[in-house]
Design a protein around this motif. Structure first.
Motif, PDB file in Angstrom:
ATOM      1  N   GLU A 259       0.815  -1.223   0.000  1.00 28.63           N
ATOM      2  CA  GLU A 259       0.000   0.000   0.000  1.00 28.63           C
ATOM      3  C   GLU A 259       0.844   1.267   0.000  1.00 28.63           C
ATOM      4  OE1 GLU A 259      -2.914   0.042   3.056  1.00 28.63           O
ATOM      5  OE2 GLU A 259      -3.793  -1.899   2.495  1.00 28.63           O
ATOM      6  N   THR A 260       1.951   1.247   0.756  1.00 28.70           N
ATOM      7  CA  THR A 260       2.815   2.440   0.814  1.00 28.70           C
ATOM      8  C   THR A 260       3.418   2.731  -0.547  1.00 28.70           C
ATOM      9  OG1 THR A 260       3.355   1.919   3.110  1.00 28.70           O
ATOM     10  CG2 THR A 260       4.779   3.500   1.984  1.00 28.70           C
ATOM     11  N   LEU A 261       3.942   1.703  -1.188  1.00 27.72           N
ATOM     12  CA  LEU A 261       4.519   1.867  -2.527  1.00 27.72           C
ATOM     13  C   LEU A 261       3.449   2.310  -3.508  1.00 27.72           C
ATOM     14  CD1 LEU A 261       6.775   1.604  -4.628  1.00 27.72           C
ATOM     15  CD2 LEU A 261       6.225  -0.842  -4.803  1.00 27.72           C
ATOM     16  N   ARG A 262       2.287   1.700  -3.429  1.00 26.43           N
ATOM     17  CA  ARG A 262       1.200   2.060  -4.346  1.00 26.43           C
ATOM     18  C   ARG A 262       0.845   3.537  -4.217  1.00 26.43           C
ATOM     19  NH1 ARG A 262      -3.526  -0.240  -2.309  1.00 26.43           N
ATOM     20  NH2 ARG A 262      -2.570  -2.287  -2.657  1.00 26.43           N
ATOM     21  N   SER A 263       0.786   4.013  -3.000  1.00 30.03           N
ATOM     22  CA  SER A 263       0.447   5.422  -2.760  1.00 30.03           C
ATOM     23  C   SER A 263       1.509   6.344  -3.356  1.00 30.03           C
ATOM     24  CB  SER A 263       0.313   5.661  -1.257  1.00 30.03           C
ATOM     25  OG  SER A 263       0.040   7.016  -0.999  1.00 30.03           O
ATOM     26  N   GLN A 264       2.772   5.992  -3.188  1.00 32.59           N
ATOM     27  CA  GLN A 264       3.860   6.806  -3.744  1.00 32.59           C
ATOM     28  C   GLN A 264       3.801   6.841  -5.267  1.00 32.59           C
ATOM     29  OE1 GLN A 264       7.752   5.707  -2.310  1.00 32.59           O
ATOM     30  NE2 GLN A 264       7.136   5.731  -0.144  1.00 32.59           N
ATOM     31  N   VAL A 265       3.582   5.689  -5.852  1.00 33.68           N
ATOM     32  CA  VAL A 265       3.526   5.601  -7.311  1.00 33.68           C
ATOM     33  C   VAL A 265       2.331   6.379  -7.857  1.00 33.68           C
ATOM     34  CG1 VAL A 265       3.208   4.024  -9.266  1.00 33.68           C
ATOM     35  CG2 VAL A 265       4.738   3.389  -7.398  1.00 33.68           C
ATOM     36  N   GLN A 266       1.188   6.223  -7.214  1.00 35.03           N
ATOM     37  CA  GLN A 266      -0.021   6.912  -7.671  1.00 35.03           C
ATOM     38  C   GLN A 266       0.172   8.424  -7.636  1.00 35.03           C
ATOM     39  OE1 GLN A 266      -3.546   5.865  -5.502  1.00 35.03           O
ATOM     40  NE2 GLN A 266      -4.905   7.056  -6.828  1.00 35.03           N
ATOM     41  N   LYS A 267       0.704   8.921  -6.545  1.00 34.75           N
ATOM     42  CA  LYS A 267       0.901  10.362  -6.397  1.00 34.75           C
ATOM     43  C   LYS A 267       1.847  10.897  -7.462  1.00 34.75           C
ATOM     44  CE  LYS A 267       2.296  13.855  -2.989  1.00 34.75           C
ATOM     45  NZ  LYS A 267       2.798  14.079  -1.601  1.00 34.75           N
ATOM     46  N   ALA A 268       2.917  10.166  -7.736  1.00 37.11           N
ATOM     47  CA  ALA A 268       3.920  10.632  -8.702  1.00 37.11           C
ATOM     48  C   ALA A 268       3.403  10.546 -10.139  1.00 37.11           C
ATOM     49  CB  ALA A 268       5.195   9.812  -8.554  1.00 37.11           C
ATOM     50  N   LEU A 269       2.758   9.445 -10.476  1.00 38.96           N
ATOM     51  CA  LEU A 269       2.364   9.226 -11.865  1.00 38.96           C
ATOM     52  C   LEU A 269       1.153  10.056 -12.277  1.00 38.96           C
ATOM     53  CD1 LEU A 269       4.483   7.048 -11.673  1.00 38.96           C
ATOM     54  CD2 LEU A 269       2.914   5.454 -12.794  1.00 38.96           C
ATOM     55  N   GLU A 270       0.238  10.318 -11.332  1.00 41.08           N
ATOM     56  CA  GLU A 270      -0.930  11.124 -11.674  1.00 41.08           C
ATOM     57  C   GLU A 270      -0.554  12.572 -11.970  1.00 41.08           C
ATOM     58  OE1 GLU A 270      -4.621   8.840  -9.388  1.00 41.08           O
ATOM     59  OE2 GLU A 270      -3.651  10.567  -8.431  1.00 41.08           O
ATOM     60  N   GLY A 271       0.581  12.998 -11.455  1.00 40.14           N
ATOM     61  CA  GLY A 271       1.020  14.370 -11.704  1.00 40.14           C
ATOM     62  C   GLY A 271       1.925  14.510 -12.908  1.00 40.14           C
ATOM     63  N   MET A 272       2.068  13.424 -13.678  1.00 42.55           N
ATOM     64  CA  MET A 272       2.959  13.418 -14.843  1.00 42.55           C
ATOM     65  C   MET A 272       2.176  13.543 -16.144  1.00 42.55           C
ATOM     66  SD  MET A 272       5.722  10.405 -14.079  1.00 42.55           S
ATOM     67  CE  MET A 272       6.411  10.666 -15.738  1.00 42.55           C
ATOM     68  N   PRO A 273       2.880  13.805 -17.253  1.00 40.77           N
ATOM     69  CA  PRO A 273       2.243  13.711 -18.576  1.00 40.77           C
ATOM     70  C   PRO A 273       1.738  12.290 -18.817  1.00 40.77           C
ATOM     71  CG  PRO A 273       4.331  14.890 -18.726  1.00 40.77           C
ATOM     72  CD  PRO A 273       4.261  14.336 -17.336  1.00 40.77           C
ATOM     73  N   ASP A 274       0.880  12.121 -19.825  1.00 42.05           N
ATOM     74  CA  ASP A 274       0.203  10.848 -20.034  1.00 42.05           C
ATOM     75  C   ASP A 274       1.076   9.748 -20.632  1.00 42.05           C
ATOM     76  OD1 ASP A 274      -2.045  12.040 -19.070  1.00 42.05           O
ATOM     77  OD2 ASP A 274      -2.914  12.466 -21.040  1.00 42.05           O
ATOM     78  N   SER A 275       2.269  10.060 -21.088  1.00 42.72           N
ATOM     79  CA  SER A 275       3.124   9.086 -21.762  1.00 42.72           C
ATOM     80  C   SER A 275       3.357   7.847 -20.895  1.00 42.72           C
ATOM     81  CB  SER A 275       4.476   9.710 -22.111  1.00 42.72           C
ATOM     82  OG  SER A 275       5.408   8.718 -22.479  1.00 42.72           O
ATOM     83  N   SER A 276       2.980   6.689 -21.416  1.00 41.52           N
ATOM     84  CA  SER A 276       3.182   5.443 -20.671  1.00 41.52           C
ATOM     85  C   SER A 276       4.656   5.131 -20.498  1.00 41.52           C
ATOM     86  CB  SER A 276       2.489   4.284 -21.394  1.00 41.52           C
ATOM     87  OG  SER A 276       1.097   4.446 -21.373  1.00 41.52           O
ATOM     88  N   SER A 277       5.467   5.464 -21.494  1.00 43.54           N
ATOM     89  CA  SER A 277       6.907   5.226 -21.398  1.00 43.54           C
ATOM     90  C   SER A 277       7.507   6.017 -20.243  1.00 43.54           C
ATOM     91  CB  SER A 277       7.601   5.605 -22.710  1.00 43.54           C
ATOM     92  OG  SER A 277       7.143   4.785 -23.767  1.00 43.54           O
ATOM     93  N   GLU A 278       7.141   7.287 -20.139  1.00 43.95           N
ATOM     94  CA  GLU A 278       7.679   8.121 -19.066  1.00 43.95           C
ATOM     95  C   GLU A 278       7.130   7.679 -17.716  1.00 43.95           C
ATOM     96  OE1 GLU A 278      10.108  10.308 -19.463  1.00 43.95           O
ATOM     97  OE2 GLU A 278      10.100   9.616 -21.549  1.00 43.95           O
ATOM     98  N   ARG A 279       5.874   7.314 -17.674  1.00 46.56           N
ATOM     99  CA  ARG A 279       5.284   6.843 -16.420  1.00 46.56           C
ATOM    100  C   ARG A 279       5.933   5.542 -15.962  1.00 46.56           C
ATOM    101  NH1 ARG A 279      -1.272   8.215 -16.564  1.00 46.56           N
ATOM    102  NH2 ARG A 279      -1.006  10.429 -16.058  1.00 46.56           N
ATOM    103  N   TRP A 280       6.264   4.667 -16.887  1.00 42.82           N
ATOM    104  CA  TRP A 280       6.929   3.409 -16.517  1.00 42.82           C
ATOM    105  C   TRP A 280       8.326   3.675 -15.957  1.00 42.82           C
ATOM    106  CZ3 TRP A 280       5.851  -1.379 -15.329  1.00 42.82           C
ATOM    107  CH2 TRP A 280       6.873  -2.320 -15.277  1.00 42.82           C
ATOM    108  N   LYS A 281       9.064   4.566 -16.588  1.00 51.94           N
ATOM    109  CA  LYS A 281      10.401   4.909 -16.090  1.00 51.94           C
ATOM    110  C   LYS A 281      10.313   5.474 -14.676  1.00 51.94           C
ATOM    111  CE  LYS A 281      12.318   5.982 -20.668  1.00 51.94           C
ATOM    112  NZ  LYS A 281      12.744   7.085 -21.575  1.00 51.94           N
ATOM    113  N   LYS A 282       9.332   6.318 -14.437  1.00 51.04           N
ATOM    114  CA  LYS A 282       9.159   6.900 -13.102  1.00 51.04           C
ATOM    115  C   LYS A 282       8.791   5.816 -12.104  1.00 51.04           C
ATOM    116  CE  LYS A 282       8.943  10.464 -10.319  1.00 51.04           C
ATOM    117  NZ  LYS A 282      10.168  11.222  -9.969  1.00 51.04           N
TER     118      LYS A 282
END
Length: 411
Positions: A259-282
């Motif tokens: 859950e902790t990791l999921r929360s961190q990932v969600q917060k970071a990726l939702e604030g990014m551009p839509d690119s799946s490649s960039e979201r995967w790298k993050k």
């Protein structure tokens, strides 16, 4: 082999455009001139050995979905007569019995059957974003390329099989036929074991995370599969955009059990551009940092690999592999809905195949069709691919029979 007479019957159709209503007139010509009857019989003969060819079941689907089972033939001449008389819209191949199928349809015992695999793009509908259901495009085909490479290498390197035939289904998938004697004579539990070995994605539609690799060292076959997936993963990220929308991202987030990791990932990726490649790298960056910092990361040791597998790994119809009663479409059968030929291809060339270059019955028979020459060339190449597999199988069967004969003499 012009079809000017066919165009006159349907003047409104475009040149090279498939019309399913024309099948009854096109199929007799196709089966007589283009269907590779000789090499087809030789393939089935080896696959039936040591039983006679006449013990092999065929089924025909005729016009208006009339279905005929328990058909068989004893040689090429009889096959030709059967094809011309019935003119099947679809031709399927079944098992080898202890007697002629039409004679012992209720009491016959299955003696052998190629080990078969059926991979259909509809089983990827939960991950592919370009198409759904029966629709297929060039982007979809990458999933089939990965499946073909992984399964082919596994069958050869982990099981030692060599006589492996790969066939385009005619619409939205691929079929694999393993004709080695050891594969043909596997019992149902043995086939189930092979199928289970190849299945890493488990669970129904309501299960979010369907791959669980555990915390131990990965098996060699899984590492090999991941190395194949990695060759195409960036391309799939760009073409499929697995994480580009909120709904798609939500699916990925549900695969993260911590859950902790999921929360961190969600917060970071939702604030990014839509690119799946960039979201995967993050995601990878956050995940790797979290694993380094967390005291106990064993549960998520292979989380990135599990996500890749869930999106990209082959999705088999295991019931086709495990059972004996399922009939599978014959190589060089015509798909009634698309008019495409179920061509044989080399696994090493799967990545170069283009759906619009796969021969169709109308372009093969209409010499004025724009892609007639290309499709004729590709049809010849498909027959040659078929011949190479059959010649190799015949050689292996000759060696096996000789060895069996020597063993009998020694005894």
């Amino acid at each position: 082999m012009g079809l000017g007479w066919a165009r006159q019957q349907n003047a409104s159709r475009q040149v090279g455009h498939y019309d399913e209503n024309m099948l009854p007139e096109m199929l007799p010509i196709y089966y007589t001139r283009l269907f590779p009857q000789n090499i087809f019989c030789r393939w089935l003969t080896c696959g039936s050995s040591p039983q006679p060819l006449s013990n092999r079941e065929l089924s025909f689907t005729l016009a208006d979905d009339v279905y005929l089972r328990y058909l068989s033939f004893s040689d090429q001449k009889e096959l030709q007569t059967l094809l011309q008389k019935k003119c099947p819209h679809k031709l399927d191949i079944g098992a080898v019995y202890n007697t002629k199928p039409s004679v012992g349809r209720h009491d016959a015992v299955v003696l052998s059957r190629e080990l078969v695999f059926d991979i259909d793009l509809t089983d990827y509908d939960e991950v592919r974003t370009c198409c759904q259901e029966a629709k297929v495009c060039a982007k979809c085909w990458t999933f089939m390329v990965i499946a073909c490479e992984i399964i082919d290498k596994t069958l050869k390197e982990d099981f030692g099989f060599q006589s492996i035939l790969w066939v385009f289904s005619g619409r939205r998938g691929i079929h694999c036929w393993v004709s080695d004697y050891e594969a043909r004579t596997l019992d149902s539990p043995g086939r189930g074991a092979v199928a289970d070995y190849l299945c890493l994605i488990m669970g129904g539609d309501n299960q979010n995370k369907k791959v669980h690799l555990g915390g131990d060292n990965l098996h060699t076959s899984i590492r090999r599969a991941l190395s194949i997936i990695d060759k195409y993963f960036d391309k799939l990220l760009e073409e499929q955009e697995f994480f580009s929308t909120s709904d798609r991202l939500e699916k990925m987030l549900k695969m993260i059990p911590d859950e902790t990791l999921r929360s961190q990932v969600q917060k970071a990726l939702e604030g990014m551009p839509d690119s799946s490649s960039e979201r995967w790298k993050k995601f990878i960056s956050i995940y790797e940092n979290y694993c380094r910092e967390a005291g106990n990361s064993r549960k998520i040791r292979y989380l990135a690999e599990e996500i890749k597998i869930q999106y990209c790994y082959p999705r088999l119809d295991v019931n086709v592999t495990k059972g004996f009663n399922h009939l599978l479409k014959s190589p060089f059968s015509i798909h009634p809905k698309t008019g495409k030929v179920s061509v044989v291809f080399k696994p090493s060339n799967a990545k170069n195949m283009k759906l619009d270059e796969i021969p169709s019955i109308y372009s093969l028979l209409d010499d004025s069709a724009p892609d007639n020459a290309l499709h004729e060339t590709n049809m010849k190449a498909a027959v040659k691919n078929f011949q190479e597999v059959v010649f190799s199988l015949e050689k292996a069967e000759a060696i096996r029979r000789k060895q069996d004969g020597n063993m009998s003499l020694d005894f």
